[in-house]
Structure formats: structure tokens, C-alpha cells
Design a protein around this motif. Structure first.
Motif, mmCIF file in Angstrom:
data_model
loop_
_atom_site.group_PDB
_atom_site.id
_atom_site.type_symbol
_atom_site.label_atom_id
_atom_site.label_comp_id
_atom_site.label_asym_id
_atom_site.label_seq_id
_atom_site.Cartn_x
_atom_site.Cartn_y
_atom_site.Cartn_z
ATOM 1 N N ALA A 184 0.809 -1.213 0.000
ATOM 2 C CA ALA A 184 0.000 0.000 0.000
ATOM 3 C C ALA A 184 0.845 1.266 0.000
ATOM 4 C CB ALA A 184 -0.929 0.004 1.216
ATOM 5 N N GLY A 185 2.174 1.125 0.060
ATOM 6 C CA GLY A 185 3.064 2.279 0.071
ATOM 7 C C GLY A 185 2.945 3.107 1.328
ATOM 8 N N LEU A 186 2.798 2.431 2.477
ATOM 9 C CA LEU A 186 2.520 3.131 3.729
ATOM 10 C C LEU A 186 3.725 3.148 4.660
ATOM 11 C CD1 LEU A 186 -1.049 1.727 4.436
ATOM 12 C CD2 LEU A 186 -0.449 3.951 3.465
ATOM 13 N N ASP A 187 3.775 4.184 5.474
ATOM 14 C CA ASP A 187 4.794 4.358 6.502
ATOM 15 C C ASP A 187 4.400 3.555 7.738
ATOM 16 O OD1 ASP A 187 6.538 5.210 8.448
ATOM 17 O OD2 ASP A 187 6.108 7.352 8.203
ATOM 18 N N ALA A 188 5.262 2.624 8.162
ATOM 19 C CA ALA A 188 4.956 1.773 9.313
ATOM 20 C C ALA A 188 4.902 2.555 10.620
ATOM 21 C CB ALA A 188 5.988 0.650 9.426
ATOM 22 N N ASP A 189 5.400 3.780 10.636
ATOM 23 C CA ASP A 189 5.288 4.600 11.849
ATOM 24 C C ASP A 189 3.866 5.134 12.028
ATOM 25 O OD1 ASP A 189 7.973 4.285 12.506
ATOM 26 O OD2 ASP A 189 8.588 6.050 11.343
ATOM 27 N N ARG A 190 3.145 5.264 10.927
ATOM 28 C CA ARG A 190 1.793 5.839 10.996
ATOM 29 C C ARG A 190 0.690 4.804 10.777
ATOM 30 N NH1 ARG A 190 0.657 9.913 6.878
ATOM 31 N NH2 ARG A 190 -1.194 10.262 8.170
ATOM 32 N N TYR A 191 1.005 3.709 10.080
ATOM 33 C CA TYR A 191 -0.013 2.726 9.734
ATOM 34 C C TYR A 191 0.389 1.341 10.246
ATOM 35 C CZ TYR A 191 -2.007 6.193 6.566
ATOM 36 O OH TYR A 191 -2.589 7.318 6.043
ATOM 37 N N THR A 192 -0.612 0.484 10.380
ATOM 38 C CA THR A 192 -0.368 -0.890 10.802
ATOM 39 C C THR A 192 -1.387 -1.799 10.125
ATOM 40 O OG1 THR A 192 -0.022 -2.316 12.735
ATOM 41 C CG2 THR A 192 -1.884 -0.785 12.833
ATOM 42 N N PHE A 242 -9.059 -15.882 6.085
ATOM 43 C CA PHE A 242 -8.842 -14.729 6.952
ATOM 44 C C PHE A 242 -8.954 -13.442 6.147
ATOM 45 C CE2 PHE A 242 -4.502 -15.190 5.366
ATOM 46 C CZ PHE A 242 -4.007 -13.883 5.318
ATOM 47 N N GLY A 243 -9.155 -12.367 6.879
ATOM 48 C CA GLY A 243 -9.173 -11.043 6.289
ATOM 49 C C GLY A 243 -8.164 -10.170 6.999
ATOM 50 N N PHE A 244 -8.078 -8.918 6.572
ATOM 51 C CA PHE A 244 -7.129 -8.022 7.227
ATOM 52 C C PHE A 244 -7.645 -6.592 7.180
ATOM 53 C CE2 PHE A 244 -5.771 -8.798 2.839
ATOM 54 C CZ PHE A 244 -5.636 -7.515 2.325
ATOM 55 N N VAL A 245 -7.146 -5.821 8.134
ATOM 56 C CA VAL A 245 -7.483 -4.404 8.233
ATOM 57 C C VAL A 245 -6.183 -3.617 8.223
ATOM 58 C CG1 VAL A 245 -8.608 -2.607 9.609
ATOM 59 C CG2 VAL A 245 -9.520 -4.950 9.615
ATOM 60 N N ILE A 246 -6.086 -2.637 7.349
ATOM 61 C CA ILE A 246 -4.976 -1.693 7.351
ATOM 62 C C ILE A 246 -5.509 -0.412 7.968
ATOM 63 C CG2 ILE A 246 -3.371 -0.369 5.933
ATOM 64 C CD1 ILE A 246 -3.457 -2.649 3.893
ATOM 65 N N ALA A 247 -4.842 0.070 9.009
ATOM 66 C CA ALA A 247 -5.401 1.186 9.770
ATOM 67 C C ALA A 247 -4.327 2.185 10.172
ATOM 68 C CB ALA A 247 -6.090 0.665 11.034
ATOM 69 N N ARG A 248 -4.758 3.415 10.342
ATOM 70 C CA ARG A 248 -3.894 4.401 10.986
ATOM 71 C C ARG A 248 -3.709 3.994 12.438
ATOM 72 N NH1 ARG A 248 -6.012 10.407 10.179
ATOM 73 N NH2 ARG A 248 -5.027 10.474 12.247
#
Length: 361
Positions: A49-57, A201-207
Motif C-alpha cells: 500500500a506504500g505506507l509508513d509503518a510509523d503511521r499505519y499498521t 482470513f481477512g485483514f485491516v490496514i489502519a492508521r
């Protein structure tokens, strides 16, 4: 060996190597599994997703994608909040069913199944419904094949302090989504969709800040999203309850294959080619699409019955004999059937399908 090609929006046809990944047994407590497979999956989802691991999980959760939608709504929406659900199909309406079960404070704005959720839709709803704190909608609505313009919805709520929840069940991994730009706080998807894994299973990408704020809000033990996240963070990938180990390994392999294909952008191009090949060929055979091209996504395509006495069950059965499985229609006021464009399928598979349809017409 495949028994048939699944032309559905998930479960879908998977590669032989993804299926082979399930041929070993694995221990849920084992370090090699939790740190060597689960943790890289969680990190890999952010990378995709091109996300920063400091802000997203990311959080993985047993069950179908609906379990993750329920877990997200049940945790994110407090009794003092007000949720706006925008629906133009079965899966948007399912969010309202979840809200009813959980007694969440919500308002449902239900559109016709062929009507897009646009920025104007959002602005009109917000103008007429004061106090909205959360907005939930479906990106790719597989009831019909609509691809809702979440970019417009994001712009309509920008600066309004509204938590944005997106069901990207059948779009994440196959359609580019810029979460930070769109301000998406919770994105929900499933293993058996565009990443081309198998169900389980499913997954959630969240701030991270939004997820941390859900602590203590869950109305369910097994669907406590915060508790699942906390356990995975502290346990190095350990799930709270027994994880679907075989399915997780299949997903790990599927993620590798997505990267090998060229990532989300490359897969998106293949899915669009699948869809274009299908639609062009079906129109030459005399079929009409339910949706106009500008509203249609590349995930699944709805076709109108070619004539009033069209026997879908016979059509379905004859195609299955030739190695193709399609979907019945789901729209309430038109006779349709659906053909999926996602999974381990390619334009040449669509050409073979078209030949099969031509032979049984």
C-alpha cells in the motif's frame, strides 16, 4: 489440476504454487511461523500500500472479509458517535445489518444498485444529517461491478474530522488506492480476493492512532480488533486464537507472486485487460452489460439476460461442463448474471470462455 476456472469475485482461481503452499502442517506457536510468515505478511501489506509503518499498521483476523468489516465497525464506532453508511449494493447494506446487531448509532443512505456513490452523494448526505463522525462505504461493489469513486468521497469529507472506513474487499491488491492521500483510516480486505490467496482470513490496514483509540470499544471477544492488534504486536505475529496456518502460508506465497507480477499497478492492468476482452467479446455475441462503461470496475461484470426466456441454470451448467464457473445475478430489479475478471486468469482465458459461450448459444 483445476476442476474448473472460477470466474467469480472470490473465492477465485489461484496458482498451483499458492495451492502447493498449503501441503505442509504448521504450528501456531512456532517462531518460524509467527516471525517468519505472519510478521512479513503484516509488513508486506503496508509495503504493497506504500505506507509508513510509523503511521499505519495491519491486523489479520480469522474468518471471511465480513468478519473484518464487523470487527472494524464494532471497534471504531462508539455509542456517542454517528456513522453514515452509503450503500449501493448488498455489501454496503450488510454494514447496516452489522450496525443493527451492534446497536450502533447510524444512518443508512441507500442508492439504487446501478448508481455511483459520488462526492455529491456524500455532500448531500452530510448536509442533511448533522453530527456525522464516521463514514463507511464499499469501494468495489460486486453486487453489480460498480467501482465507487472513493476519491470524490474523500474530498467531500476532507477537513471535517470524519473517520473514513472503506470496504476494499475486492479492490485492494488489484486496484491502486492511495490511503494517505484519500485519508482512509480503516481499509478492510480479504485473503481470497485480488492478492489471490484462498479463503480463511481477512485483514485491516489502519492508521495507528485511530486503531489505538478503539481500545475497549469492541462488543465482541473474538472480533476485538484492538486486542488482536495488541497480541500480534507484543507476540511477534502471534494470533490470539488458532490461526488458519495453511491459508496464511498460501497468502504469503500469493503476496510474493503479486510482487513478481509487478505489484498492484501491473495486476490492475491485467484485470482491466481481462475485463475489456470479456466485454468486447460478449457484446459481439449480443450480450449487453448492466452498467455503462464509465461506472464499471474491472473486478466483476454484470450482463443482462439476452432474452426473456433465457435459462441461466442451463447456461451455467453447460459452461461448467466446459470448465468455467460464473455467478448468478444479485441485482433486485433486473435479470443478470456476473462474470469475474480477477484471480489467476488472463486474457487468453477470457478468449476461451467466449469460445465456450459461442458454442452453447
Amino acid at each position: 489440476m483445476r476442476n474448473y476456472l472460477l470466474l467469480t469475485p472470490g473465492p477465485l482461481s489461484t496458482s498451483e504454487s499458492v495451492r502447493e503452499a498449503m501441503l505442509q502442517d504448521w504450528c501456531t506457536w512456532d517462531k518460524d511461523y509467527n516471525e517468519g510468515v505472519v510478521t512479513p505478511i503484516r509488513q508486506g501489506l503496508l509495503h504493497l500500500a506504500g505506507l509508513d509503518a510509523d503511521r499505519y499498521t495491519s491486523v489479520l483476523l480469522q474468518g471471511s472479509g465480513t468478519y473484518c468489516v464487523e470487527a472494524t465497525l464494532g471497534a471504531a464506532v462508539k455509542p456517542t458517535d454517528k456513522l453514515l453508511i452509503l450503500a449501493n449494493g448488498a455489501y454496503g447494506k450488510r454494514m447496516a445489518q452489522i450496525a443493527d446487531y451492534y446497536r450502533l448509532p447510524y444512518v443508512l443512505v441507500s442508492l439504487h444498485e446501478t448508481e455511483l456513490i459520488t462526492g455529491q452523494t456524500v455532500r448531500k448526505a452530510l448536509a442533511g444529517i448533522p453530527g456525522i463522525t464516521h463514514l463507511a462505504m464499499v469501494h468495489s461493489e460486486t453486487t453489480t461491478g460498480l467501482l465507487n469513486p472513493i476519491e470524490e468521497a474523500a474530498e467531500a469529507i476532507r477537513g471535517k474530522n470524519i473517520t473514513f472506513i472503506v470496504d476494499a474487499m475486492s479492490s485492494f491488491g488489484g486496484i491502486p488506492i492511495d490511503l494517505p492521500k484519500l485519508g482512509i483510516d480503516f481499509l478492510v480486505s480479504s485473503a481470497n480476493k485480488c492478492i489471490q490467496g484462498v479463503p480463511g482470513f481477512g485483514f485491516v490496514i489502519a492508521r495507528k492512532d485511530k486503531l489505538a483509540a478503539t481500545r475497549g470499544n469492541a462488543r465482541s471477544l473474538s472480533l476485538d480488533l484492538y486486542a488482536q492488534w495488541e497480541a500480534m504486536e507484543k507476540g511477534g505475529g502471534k494470533w490470539r486464537f488458532t490461526s488458519p496456518t495453511h491459508v496464511v502460508h498460501a497468502f504469503y506465497q500469493a503476496m510474493k507472486e503479486l510482487e513478481q507480477e509487478g505489484g498492484i499497478a501491473a495486476r490492475y492492468e491485467r484485470y482491466k485487460q481481462n475485463h475489456r476482452t470479456l466485454v468486447d467479446g460478449m457484446r459481439r455475441l449480443g450480450f449487453r452489460t448492466l452498467l455503462p462503461d464509465e461506472a464499471q470496475g474491472p473486478v466483476i461484470t454484470s450482463f443482462l439476460y439476452p432474452q426473456a426466456d433465457f435459462d441461466f441454470n442451463r447456461f451455467y451448467g453447460l459452461l461448467k461442463e466446459k470448465g468455467f464457473v460464473i455467478y448468478p445475478g444479485k441485482i433486485s430489479d433486473a435479470d443478470t448474471f456476473r462474470i469475474g475478471n480477477i484471480g489467476d486468469i488472463f486474457p487468453e482465458d477470457m478468449e476461451r470462455l467466449l469460445e465456450a459461450i459461442r458454442s452453447i448459444r
